[in-house]
Design a protein around this motif. Structure first.
Motif, PDB file in Angstrom:
ATOM      1  N   ALA A 319      57.574  31.103  26.273  1.00 56.01           N
ATOM      2  CA  ALA A 319      56.235  31.438  26.721  1.00 56.01           C
ATOM      3  C   ALA A 319      55.009  30.201  26.045  1.00 56.01           C
ATOM      4  O   ALA A 319      53.867  30.686  26.340  1.00 56.01           O
ATOM      5  N   ASP A 320      55.715  29.350  25.714  1.00 51.72           N
ATOM      6  CA  ASP A 320      54.952  28.101  25.415  1.00 51.72           C
ATOM      7  C   ASP A 320      53.913  28.511  24.159  1.00 51.72           C
ATOM      8  O   ASP A 320      52.728  28.020  24.313  1.00 51.72           O
ATOM      9  N   LEU A 321      54.174  29.427  23.377  1.00 56.19           N
ATOM     10  CA  LEU A 321      53.316  29.621  22.233  1.00 56.19           C
ATOM     11  C   LEU A 321      53.529  28.635  21.118  1.00 56.19           C
ATOM     12  O   LEU A 321      54.624  27.978  20.880  1.00 56.19           O
ATOM     13  N   PRO A 322      52.478  28.327  20.477  1.00 58.53           N
ATOM     14  CA  PRO A 322      52.258  27.627  19.258  1.00 58.53           C
ATOM     15  C   PRO A 322      53.035  28.075  18.147  1.00 58.53           C
ATOM     16  O   PRO A 322      52.990  29.451  18.224  1.00 58.53           O
ATOM     17  N   VAL A 323      53.517  27.165  17.244  1.00 55.50           N
ATOM     18  CA  VAL A 323      54.113  27.890  16.178  1.00 55.50           C
ATOM     19  C   VAL A 323      53.398  28.736  15.180  1.00 55.50           C
ATOM     20  O   VAL A 323      53.735  29.817  14.566  1.00 55.50           O
ATOM     21  N   ALA A 324      52.011  28.318  15.305  1.00 53.08           N
ATOM     22  CA  ALA A 324      51.142  29.147  14.660  1.00 53.08           C
ATOM     23  C   ALA A 324      50.968  30.672  14.928  1.00 53.08           C
ATOM     24  O   ALA A 324      50.801  31.458  14.078  1.00 53.08           O
ATOM     25  N   ALA A 325      51.437  30.960  16.172  1.00 52.80           N
ATOM     26  CA  ALA A 325      51.209  32.300  16.516  1.00 52.80           C
ATOM     27  C   ALA A 325      52.191  33.184  16.122  1.00 52.80           C
ATOM     28  O   ALA A 325      51.943  34.189  15.680  1.00 52.80           O
ATOM     29  N   VAL A 326      53.304  32.464  15.627  1.00 51.89           N
ATOM     30  CA  VAL A 326      54.245  33.608  15.102  1.00 51.89           C
ATOM     31  C   VAL A 326      53.863  33.833  13.614  1.00 51.89           C
ATOM     32  O   VAL A 326      53.999  35.019  13.160  1.00 51.89           O
ATOM     33  N   PHE A 327      53.050  32.831  12.851  1.00 55.14           N
ATOM     34  CA  PHE A 327      52.563  33.184  11.478  1.00 55.14           C
ATOM     35  C   PHE A 327      51.565  34.172  11.740  1.00 55.14           C
ATOM     36  O   PHE A 327      51.347  35.056  10.928  1.00 55.14           O
ATOM     37  N   VAL A 328      50.530  34.057  12.735  1.00 56.64           N
ATOM     38  CA  VAL A 328      49.769  35.145  12.937  1.00 56.64           C
ATOM     39  C   VAL A 328      50.101  36.412  13.263  1.00 56.64           C
ATOM     40  O   VAL A 328      49.666  37.225  12.589  1.00 56.64           O
ATOM     41  N   PHE A 329      51.432  36.455  13.856  1.00 57.70           N
ATOM     42  CA  PHE A 329      51.753  37.737  13.934  1.00 57.70           C
ATOM     43  C   PHE A 329      52.313  38.303  12.692  1.00 57.70           C
ATOM     44  O   PHE A 329      52.102  39.594  12.550  1.00 57.70           O
ATOM     45  N   GLN A 330      52.854  37.443  11.910  1.00 63.57           N
ATOM     46  CA  GLN A 330      53.666  38.131  10.598  1.00 63.57           C
ATOM     47  C   GLN A 330      52.364  38.577   9.761  1.00 63.57           C
ATOM     48  O   GLN A 330      52.228  39.551   9.006  1.00 63.57           O
ATOM     49  N   GLY A 331      51.379  37.645   9.826  1.00 65.77           N
ATOM     50  CA  GLY A 331      49.997  38.012   9.010  1.00 65.77           C
ATOM     51  C   GLY A 331      49.481  39.302   9.337  1.00 65.77           C
ATOM     52  O   GLY A 331      48.856  40.113   8.725  1.00 65.77           O
ATOM     53  N   LEU A 332      49.333  39.537  10.969  1.00 60.31           N
ATOM     54  CA  LEU A 332      48.775  40.656  11.514  1.00 60.31           C
ATOM     55  C   LEU A 332      49.543  41.957  10.954  1.00 60.31           C
ATOM     56  O   LEU A 332      48.877  43.135  10.481  1.00 60.31           O
ATOM     57  N   LEU A 333      50.867  41.729  10.882  1.00 61.28           N
ATOM     58  CA  LEU A 333      51.656  42.823  10.397  1.00 61.28           C
ATOM     59  C   LEU A 333      51.506  43.305   8.936  1.00 61.28           C
ATOM     60  O   LEU A 333      51.383  44.489   8.729  1.00 61.28           O
ATOM     61  N   LEU A 334      51.383  42.281   8.131  1.00 59.08           N
ATOM     62  CA  LEU A 334      51.101  42.647   6.809  1.00 59.08           C
ATOM     63  C   LEU A 334      49.848  43.150   6.635  1.00 59.08           C
ATOM     64  O   LEU A 334      49.513  44.296   5.947  1.00 59.08           O
ATOM     65  N   VAL A 335      48.690  42.730   7.224  1.00 57.44           N
ATOM     66  CA  VAL A 335      47.444  43.408   6.936  1.00 57.44           C
ATOM     67  C   VAL A 335      47.326  44.746   7.681  1.00 57.44           C
ATOM     68  O   VAL A 335      46.868  45.592   6.966  1.00 57.44           O
ATOM     69  N   PHE A 336      47.851  44.875   8.807  1.00 61.61           N
ATOM     70  CA  PHE A 336      47.889  46.264   9.290  1.00 61.61           C
ATOM     71  C   PHE A 336      48.722  47.361   8.687  1.00 61.61           C
ATOM     72  O   PHE A 336      48.593  48.231   8.326  1.00 61.61           O
ATOM     73  N   TYR A 337      49.606  46.835   8.062  1.00 67.50           N
ATOM     74  CA  TYR A 337      50.685  47.604   7.159  1.00 67.50           C
ATOM     75  C   TYR A 337      49.758  48.108   5.880  1.00 67.50           C
ATOM     76  O   TYR A 337      49.790  49.276   5.532  1.00 67.50           O
ATOM     77  N   LEU A 338      49.607  47.068   5.009  1.00 69.04           N
ATOM     78  CA  LEU A 338      48.435  47.470   4.170  1.00 69.04           C
ATOM     79  C   LEU A 338      47.301  48.452   4.445  1.00 69.04           C
ATOM     80  O   LEU A 338      46.998  49.397   3.632  1.00 69.04           O
ATOM     81  N   ALA A 339      46.558  48.014   5.578  1.00 70.91           N
ATOM     82  CA  ALA A 339      45.722  49.019   6.201  1.00 70.91           C
ATOM     83  C   ALA A 339      46.110  50.426   6.232  1.00 70.91           C
ATOM     84  O   ALA A 339      45.418  51.544   5.907  1.00 70.91           O
TER      85      ALA A 339
END
Lengths: 356, 498
Positions: A319-339
């Motif tokens: 899907a031609d995603l930048p590598v940062a997108a993966v880290f963004v997804f991980q970050g989102l996961l953690l933030v939403f989990y804590l929330a």
């Protein structure tokens, strides 16, 4: 308006399991929007990220390969986190573990002793523990904050790795690439599933998970750590020393991270290279919290996080995603989990105060 | 004329607990009205409803004849209601005067002067510049009282206000309250000290299990009658220990000095005491005079590396040992703070039993023996009458009195040679308090050496053989209870003894 959070009484197990599910759903939804805004094929990206890791034996085996080190490190970290000892530098302990393990095959590239591999594993684990031990010593002796010290030690570890790979340990026949000699067979972990790269370190990680479970649930030493984390004054009252908790937490965390580092160089890499440091040590922090700091939960969350890694690689290609997108997804996961955990544990009370 | 404050049919429920049910109350200006009840009878909830901290589920509150819906304490203060809480509601990171300035208008210098004046007038000496976190529980309560008086309220609610005052200051406070009543102020006075209520109050409302069980004039009838109405059964008799033979010396402090690194903490100077098996030594004094430090120095939470011999347990020097090592030598300790120190709030009672009882077969080869843990906990719950759902209940879910019974029970079941107890009956209802005192005396009779640190003089006189008074880090000589008086102890408590 006054917003107050009131702690709910007892929570049932199923409710606690809801947090990771909610977090995953929200992270998916948000990233779908983000990817679309980037002009990438969002559906394709999510498919690559979340489903493709489970399509086909090869993909699944790669997930299992990455799951091992994540699980190992997260189990070690979670013990410390529950005792309020925050080891953020597992990445550095992993690097030092990999270095220590590599010393043997680097200096004995033709070695064939059956003792080579066990010695490498032991040196890796002890190296990681020693690296974390620096932070423990500084915290106990000088009250230096272990978050900062472990983090800074990671930066140092990275430079040590660079120095060795660019200097003394560089493979003389390696076309000047910053990597060591390839290890002899005696220095490699046996493959667990034939036809894949999955080696027996996965079993070691599962064994460590079982031991962590026993320690935190049934051992008095684990109980002492929990008390220190939940109520430091009660720990002092009972005579559980804080210094011991700091040492145990950091040494165990370093031991596990060092072990993971040794298993990487003796496993899929087969030599020491810079790519031994891919961020497992940081991702394991997310794994530990997503698993609720519970040894069994961590087994599940390590699997999920590993799948995300593989999915991220896939998404970058398909899907031609930048590598940062993966880290963004991980970050989102953690933030939403804590929330979501906060909202599950507490009831929100909105108080519309009318001024008299 | 409409009463100053009237409640009709007020109810409040917390989850499954009916804290208040259909309460009617009438408070007139110029009276001192007592609210009596055991812990958990609903007194605190009722006060929170009046002070606007909580809103009633049902019923109506009238202020000077007008129906009012109080939604916050600032609403209540605007009407002229002031409250002195039993548990501090102060910001710990601010100084005394900064805390005052949050709700009292005026410049800080002006406030500091008024604080000093009020302190001098009512024997409530507090340094206006001291940080609240460095104050003891007792000093914080003094700050609360002064803060309320600064606002000149029409109705003053006092929740167990006398528990931290020496006898002389109680008399002074009562003079103050009477003076305020004479000026037309109404006072709601919550106390479990029945003699005080009979001495001070014009009328009393008695609560039991969230309901009003009696309204009466406390000056008629005896303290015993009041207690019977309050706990619903005749009161247990006091338990003065009878003298008997003493054992060997179990605990001794010899010229112990401790320089506190905390600039607001108390340093101890040249403290000596000795306790033998079969006696109870009471440490009297207002908290904040070194009680916390003394307790920590005996328990081992503070260890003195350089002077091992200043503390001896069973004739062994232990001054340099930590809490765990001293426990191994036969010391048990019930601290004044239950949540977070004596017990871990988020853990079950069973896991809290493990905290100090791990050496009693609850841990084998490093493994927790869950069966033994549950059995120990269940026995503690039964023997010490802890009202709880069972060993798996979280410690934080228990009421203060029940948790205290649990901690006391746990430490007593260790069969210690020396038992140190700080504020044994703080916030504990009258029935449970007398039970705790009986058990302490029973342990003494069985040969244990017991040290009780308490602010409650009556309690100390009831159960102790000897008393020493702690004042500003100095410990008075030992006084035989039979040969001393409350007044003499009180003189030491305010440092006025020659």
């Amino acid at each position: 308006m006054k917003i107050t959070f009131e702690r709910r009484a007892a929570l049932s197990r199923p409710v606690l399991f809801a947090a990771p599910v909610i977090a995953l759903s929200l992270a998916m939804l948000t990233s779908l929007i983000l990817f679309a805004a980037l002009g990438k094929p969002a559906g394709q990206a999510l498919y690559s990220l979340l489903l493709e890791p489970f399509v086909g034996w090869y993909n699944i085996s790669e997930v299992l390969l990455k799951m091992g080190p994540l699980m190992l490190i997260a189990q070690g970290l979670a013990i410390g986190f529950r005792a309020n000892v925050f080891n953020i530098g597992a990445e550095g302990q992993l690097i030092i573990g990999a270095l220590c393990a590599s010393a043997l095959p680097v200096y004995f590239p033709e070695g064939s002793s059956p003792l080579m591999l066990p010695a490498m594993i032991a040196m890796g684990a002890l190296g990681g523990a020693a690296w974390a031990g620096i932070a423990a010593g500084l915290r106990v002796r000088f009250n230096a904050n272990e978050i900062l010290v472990t983090l800074m030690l990671t930066l140092i570890a990275t430079q040590v790795l660079n120095y060795l790979l660019l200097g003394p340990w560089k493979d003389p026949h390696g076309f000047n690439f910053p990597q060591s000699v390839t290890f002899p067979d005696a220095a490699l972990l046996p493959i667990l599933l034939t036809g894949t790269r999955v080696n027996i370190s996965l079993l070691a990680a599962l064994l460590v998970s079982a031991l962590a479970y026993v320690m935190m649930r049934h051992r008095f030493s684990g109980y002492q750590l929990l008390v220190g984390g939940l109520a430091p004054r009660a720990a002092r009252y009972a005579g559980f020393t804080e210094a011991r908790a700091v040492w145990v937490s950091l040494l165990l965390g370093g031991l596990m991270a060092g072990l993971a580092g040794a298993c990487e160089v003796a496993g899929p890499l087969g030599q020491l290279q810079r790519s031994v440091s891919t961020g497992y040590g940081y991702s394991a922090i997310i794994v530990a919290y997503l698993g609720g700091l519970n040894p069994l939960g961590i087994v599940v969350s390590a699997f999920l996080m590993a799948a995300l890694f593989i999915g991220g690689d896939n998404a970058m290609v398909s899907a031609d995603l930048p590598v940062a997108a993966v880290f963004v997804f991980q970050g989102l996961l953690l933030v939403f989990y804590l929330a979501s955990l906060t909202f599950i544990r507490h009831r929100v009370i909105l108080n519309w105060t009318r001024r008299a | 004329m409409a009463p100053l404050l009237q409640l009709s049919g007020v109810s409040k429920r917390y989850g499954g607990v009916q804290a208040n049910a259909g309460i009617d109350l009438r408070v007139d200006a110029g009276t001192i009205h007592a609210i009596l009840g055991e812990n958990g009878a609903g007194k605190s909830t009722l006060m929170k409803l009046i002070y606007g901290v909580e809103r009633p589920d049902e019923g109506q509150v009238f202020w000077q004849g007008q129906a009012v819906a109080l939604s916050s304490p600032s609403d209540a203060r605007r009407l002229g209601i002031g409250m002195v809480f039993q548990h501090f509601s102060l910001f710990e990171t601010l100084s005394v005067v900064q805390n005052m300035a949050l709700i009292v208008p005026g410049s800080k210098a002006e406030l500091a002067t008024r604080i000093r004046d009020l302190g001098a007038a009512f024997g409530l000496s507090v340094d206006p510049q001291a940080m609240v976190h460095s104050l003891s529980v007792g000093e914080r309560q003094r700050v609360e009282i002064i803060r309320c008086l600064l606002l000149n309220p029409k109705l003053l609610i006092l929740d167990e206000p006398t528990s931290v005052l020496p006898p002389q200051s109680v008399a002074l406070l009562f003079d103050t309250l009477r003076a305020l009543r004479a000026k037309g102020m109404a006072i709601l006075f919550i106390s479990h000290k029945l003699e005080e209520i009979r001495e001070l109050c014009d009328c009393a409302t008695i609560l039991r299990q969230g309901r009003v069980t009696a309204r009466l004039d406390p000056r008629q009838g005896t303290a015993h009658d009041l207690a019977t109405l309050m706990i619903g059964r005749p009161m247990p008799p006091p338990v003065h220990p009878t003298p008997h033979g003493l054992g060997e010396e179990r605990l001794a402090l010899t010229a112990l000095s401790f320089a506190n690194e905390d600039p607001f903490g108390v340093s101890l100077k040249d403290v000596s005491l000795s306790v033998r098996g079969g006696e109870i030594l009471g440490i009297a004094g207002i908290s904040g005079n070194g009680q916390q430090e003394l307790a920590a120095l005996i328990s081992g939470e503070i260890a003195l590396k350089s002077s091992a011999s200043s503390v001896t347990l069973m004739s062994h020097p232990v001054g340099d040992l930590g809490a765990a090592a001293r426990r191994k030598r036969g010391l048990a300790f019930v601290p004044e703070d239950r949540l977070g120190r004596g017990a871990v709030p988020d853990m079950s009672l069973a896991d809290n039993a493990l905290l100090t009882a791990h050496s009693r077969g609850l841990v084998q080869n490093g493994f927790i023996n869950r069966k033994a843990e549950r059995a120990f906990t269940a026995e503690c719950i039964t023997r010490f009458d802890v009202r709880t759902a069972g060993p798996q209940a979280e410690a934080g879910s228990l009421s203060g009195g029940n948790l205290q019974k649990f901690i006391m029970g746990r430490e007593m079941m260790l069969n210690p040679s020396v038992l140190l107890v700080a504020q044994p009956t703080w916030g504990v209802d009258i029935g449970a308090a007398s039970e705790i005192r009986q058990r302490l005396v029973a342990m003494r009779n069985a040969g244990a050496a017991i040290v009780v640190i308490s602010e409650e003089i009556d309690e100390l006189f009831e159960i102790c053989d000897r008393l020493q008074v702690l004042h500003k880090g100095h410990l008075s000589p030992s006084l035989d209870v039979a040969a001393t008086s409350v007044e003499q102890i009180g003189t030491y408590m305010i440092g006025a003894a020659a």
